[in-house]
Design an enzyme around this catalytic site. Structure first.
Site, PDB file in Angstrom:
ATOM      1  N   GLU A   1      -7.198   6.749  -0.019  1.00 25.74           N
ATOM      2  CA  GLU A   1      -7.042   7.612  -0.943  1.00 25.74           C
ATOM      3  C   GLU A   1      -8.251   7.734  -1.987  1.00 25.74           C
ATOM      4  O   GLU A   1      -8.971   6.776  -1.974  1.00 25.74           O
ATOM      5  CB  GLU A   1      -5.698   7.085  -1.729  1.00 25.74           C
TER       6      GLU A   1
ATOM      7  N   CYS B   1     -12.404   8.255  -8.417  1.00 24.73           N
ATOM      8  CA  CYS B   1     -12.297   6.835  -8.132  1.00 24.73           C
ATOM      9  C   CYS B   1     -12.317   6.800  -6.456  1.00 24.73           C
ATOM     10  O   CYS B   1     -11.404   7.337  -5.886  1.00 24.73           O
ATOM     11  CB  CYS B   1     -11.040   6.269  -8.425  1.00 24.73           C
TER      12      CYS B   1
ATOM     13  N   CYS C   1      -7.165  -3.724   1.963  1.00 17.03           N
ATOM     14  CA  CYS C   1      -8.176  -4.634   1.311  1.00 17.03           C
ATOM     15  C   CYS C   1      -7.643  -6.025   1.887  1.00 17.03           C
ATOM     16  O   CYS C   1      -6.552  -6.065   1.999  1.00 17.03           O
ATOM     17  CB  CYS C   1      -7.809  -4.712  -0.118  1.00 17.03           C
TER      18      CYS C   1
ATOM     19  N   CYS D   1      -1.786  -6.395  -6.964  1.00 12.84           N
ATOM     20  CA  CYS D   1      -2.477  -5.226  -6.599  1.00 12.84           C
ATOM     21  C   CYS D   1      -1.787  -4.642  -5.159  1.00 12.84           C
ATOM     22  O   CYS D   1      -1.462  -5.436  -4.226  1.00 12.84           O
ATOM     23  CB  CYS D   1      -3.700  -5.514  -6.251  1.00 12.84           C
TER      24      CYS D   1
ATOM     25  N   CYS E   1      -4.721   2.177 -11.517  1.00 15.53           N
ATOM     26  CA  CYS E   1      -5.267   0.911 -10.741  1.00 15.53           C
ATOM     27  C   CYS E   1      -4.365   0.070  -9.998  1.00 15.53           C
ATOM     28  O   CYS E   1      -3.274  -0.095 -10.611  1.00 15.53           O
ATOM     29  CB  CYS E   1      -5.765   0.180 -11.905  1.00 15.53           C
TER      30      CYS E   1
HETATM   31  N1  SAH Z   1     -11.347  -4.460  -5.097  1.00 13.24           N
HETATM   32  C1  SAH Z   1     -11.994  -3.938  -6.121  1.00 13.24           C
HETATM   33  C2  SAH Z   1     -11.882  -2.928  -6.851  1.00 13.24           C
HETATM   34  C3  SAH Z   1     -10.690  -2.036  -6.783  1.00 13.24           C
HETATM   35  S1  SAH Z   1      -9.290  -2.308  -7.875  1.00 13.24           S
HETATM   36  C4  SAH Z   1     -11.661  -4.907  -7.643  1.00 13.24           C
HETATM   37  O1  SAH Z   1     -10.823  -5.830  -7.220  1.00 13.24           O
HETATM   38  O2  SAH Z   1     -12.498  -5.172  -8.409  1.00 13.24           O
HETATM   39  C5  SAH Z   1      -9.641  -1.640  -9.493  1.00 13.24           C
HETATM   40  C6  SAH Z   1      -9.136  -2.540 -10.548  1.00 13.24           C
HETATM   41  O3  SAH Z   1      -7.713  -2.517 -10.628  1.00 13.24           O
HETATM   42  C7  SAH Z   1      -9.799  -3.903 -10.326  1.00 13.24           C
HETATM   43  O4  SAH Z   1      -9.839  -4.393 -11.586  1.00 13.24           O
HETATM   44  C8  SAH Z   1      -8.052  -4.286 -10.149  1.00 13.24           C
HETATM   45  O5  SAH Z   1      -8.073  -5.858 -10.144  1.00 13.24           O
HETATM   46  C9  SAH Z   1      -7.135  -3.583 -10.800  1.00 13.24           C
HETATM   47  N2  SAH Z   1      -6.019  -3.491 -10.351  1.00 13.24           N
HETATM   48  C10 SAH Z   1      -5.360  -3.855  -9.222  1.00 13.24           C
HETATM   49  N3  SAH Z   1      -3.999  -3.852  -9.274  1.00 13.24           N
HETATM   50  C11 SAH Z   1      -3.551  -3.409 -10.474  1.00 13.24           C
HETATM   51  C12 SAH Z   1      -2.455  -3.167 -11.166  1.00 13.24           C
HETATM   52  N4  SAH Z   1      -1.072  -3.159 -10.411  1.00 13.24           N
HETATM   53  N5  SAH Z   1      -2.429  -2.807 -12.350  1.00 13.24           N
HETATM   54  C13 SAH Z   1      -3.439  -2.668 -13.081  1.00 13.24           C
HETATM   55  N6  SAH Z   1      -4.616  -2.826 -12.600  1.00 13.24           N
HETATM   56  C14 SAH Z   1      -4.714  -3.337 -11.332  1.00 13.24           C
HETATM   57 FE1  SF4 Z   2      -8.304  -5.867  -3.106  1.00 13.13          FE
HETATM   58 FE2  SF4 Z   2      -6.657  -4.954  -4.781  1.00 13.13          FE
HETATM   59 FE3  SF4 Z   2      -7.691  -7.541  -5.144  1.00 13.13          FE
HETATM   60 FE4  SF4 Z   2      -9.288  -5.177  -5.497  1.00 13.13          FE
HETATM   61  S1  SF4 Z   2      -7.397  -5.971  -6.782  1.00 13.13           S
HETATM   62  S2  SF4 Z   2      -9.660  -7.188  -4.316  1.00 13.13           S
HETATM   63  S3  SF4 Z   2      -8.236  -3.894  -4.038  1.00 13.13           S
HETATM   64  S4  SF4 Z   2      -6.344  -6.672  -3.518  1.00 13.13           S
END
Ligand code: SAH
Ligand code: SF4
Length: 420
Positions: free
Chosen positions: A124, A137, A144, A151, A393
């Site tokens: 996506e 984004c 992942c 997440c 996010c």
């Molecule tokens: N994998 C990378 C980038 C993708 S996630 C990382 O983890 O940095 C982008 C941001 O969204 C990250 O800071 C992640 O921790 C945050 N994120 C993931 N799940 C989320 C959620 N349910 N609510 C808010 N932020 C979340």
């Molecule tokens: Fe992977 Fe989600 Fe953790 Fe980012 S926040 S490293 S996308 S599992």
């Protein structure tokens, strides 16, 4: 020249990603998709197809410009390439785009696309328009491996690295969708070495100006492809996005952070989310492998970070988990201890079906932000965007995966019914 491939690292996640040994996903018709390739790679493809060195070099330069600067998808539009040579190119090459399975628009204007690769993998991308900018984004992997507990993407079972073409393809598709390619004879002079923040094309403030590697996946576990893709995106004769307008977010893959700074050089965001070992071990499991001290030291050493280009610390606000006054004060202490040029992004937790956490209350988030802010560190609270279409996010998880789950549930029900 293309740099040597980084061997796949052992990954502390629940599964290993499917490696993508080739830079190009093979197509059924045997033609080679040029999207995502650098000039030397395009030249190498042209040479392999039979052009001599000199021809290949010239054509590669022209094709690169048409591909990434003008956004053409048809060799016939390449007016400075001999008319007779265009069908020859079209027989051997294509200029592709990711296949769009579904496109959704949120009530707040955020757009989400579900994309499918040529070998049937879903991922996506999300576009977030603001008054003064538009942020794309971008995903780096299908799924992942790191299953952070808050997440949704981390719950996907199948993981595959995206190729440079699939990563750059997201940016190309966004430019298509936003009608952003220069038209007619508009020739824009762009200096590749210039860090110019001015938009290259006319913009009404709702077009693509920034890129964040914050979609599905951990970009530093797909280092080579992300690096090669971003180099194409930053090339002054192509998409020409300044490195200052690109941010790479990592959950803390410490051994790759220095190389990210040296070889890519974009802004760094770090998903910190907790300030104690216990809590970070629980919510960001990669912490068990690379702890907070090592992570913050790698941030202090990140090439190019300074007060003008701060490192962003992302901090998801989870009720009664990481949101106390004490947590906020410890965050300030750590940032000071490592002398980090930092800003903190407080992200209200975005819920998804079955998530094991709740979002902190607005009052708690405000208080947390105030404590950090009063210590002289910027700590804005991010407004969630695109929650209604599951585009915020951490909410990304491809529909086909959801469908397969739904199918599994249905099968289970059918089985139950048959038994009962
Ligand atoms: N994998 C990378 C980038 C993708 S996630 C990382 O983890 O940095 C982008 C941001 O969204 C990250 O800071 C992640 O921790 C945050 N994120 C993931 N799940 C989320 C959620 N349910 N609510 C808010 N932020 C979340
Ligand atoms: Fe992977 Fe989600 Fe953790 Fe980012 S926040 S490293 S996308 S599992």
């Amino acid at each position: 020249m293309p740099e040597a491939a980084t061997p796949l690292m052992p990954i502390p996640g629940h599964i290993d990603p499917v490696p993508v040994p080739r830079a190009i996903t093979p197509r059924e018709d045997g033609r080679v998709d040029l999207v995502g390739l650098s000039r030397p790679q395009i030249k190498a493809e042209l040479t392999a197809a039979g052009l001599d060195e000199r021809q290949a070099k010239l054509r590669a330069k022209q094709i690169f410009h048409w591909l990434y600067h003008r956004g053409v998808t048809d060799f016939d539009a390449m007016t400075d390439i001999a008319k007779t040579q265009r069908p020859w190119l079209a027989e051997r090459f294509v200029i592709g785009r990711p296949n769009v399975v579904e496109a959704q628009v949120s009530s707040d204007g955020t757009r989400k696309w579900l994309l499918r690769s040529d070998d049937g993998q879903d991922y996506e991308m999300v576009f977030i328009p603001d008054a003064d900018r538009g942020t794309l984004c971008v995903s780096s992997q299908v799924g992942c491996t790191l299953n952070c507990r808050f997440c949704h993407t981390g719950t996907m079972r199948l993981v595959r690295n995206l190729t440079p073409g699939e990563i750059v393809g997201q940016v190309m598709l966004a430019r298509d969708a936003l009608g952003e390619w220069p038209r007619g004879s508009m020739a824009v002079e762009i200096d590749a070495d210039e860090d110019d923040d001015a938009p290259q094309y006319t913009t009404d403030g709702r077009l693509l100006t920034n890129i964040v590697m914050m979609g599905m996946g951990e970009p530093l576990y797909n280092f080579d492809n992300v690096r090669d893709a971003l180099k194409v995106v930053m090339d002054g004769d192509g998409l020409a996005l300044s490195k200052r307008r690109i941010t790479l977010s990592t959950s803390g893959v410490v051994p790759m952070m220095a190389r990210a700074g040296e070889e890519i050089g974009v802004n760094l965001a770090v998903s910190l989310h907790a300030v104690t070992k216990d809590v970070r071990d629980e919510i960001v499991p990669i912490n068990r492998k690379f702890g907070i001290e090592d992570l913050l030291q790698a941030c202090a050493d990140y090439p190019g970070a300074n007060n003008a280009r701060r490192i962003t610390f992302e901090y998801v606000m989870l009720k009664d988990k990481n949101d106390s006054d004490e947590d906020a004060r410890e965050l300030v202490r750590l940032i000071r201890q490592y002398r980090l040029p930092a800003k903190v992004n407080l992200i209200p937790f975005n819920p998804w079906p079955g998530a094991p956490y709740e979002c902190s209350t607005p009052e708690r988030i405000k208080r947390f932000s105030d404590i950090v802010f009063e210590a002289g560190i910027s700590a804005p609270v991010r407004t969630p965007r695109g929650r209604d279409i599951m585009a915020a996010c951490g909410q990304l998880k491809s529909a086909s995966e959801k469908k397969s789950r739904a199918e599994l549930d249905r099968l289970a029900e059918e089985k139950q019914a048959a038994l009962g």
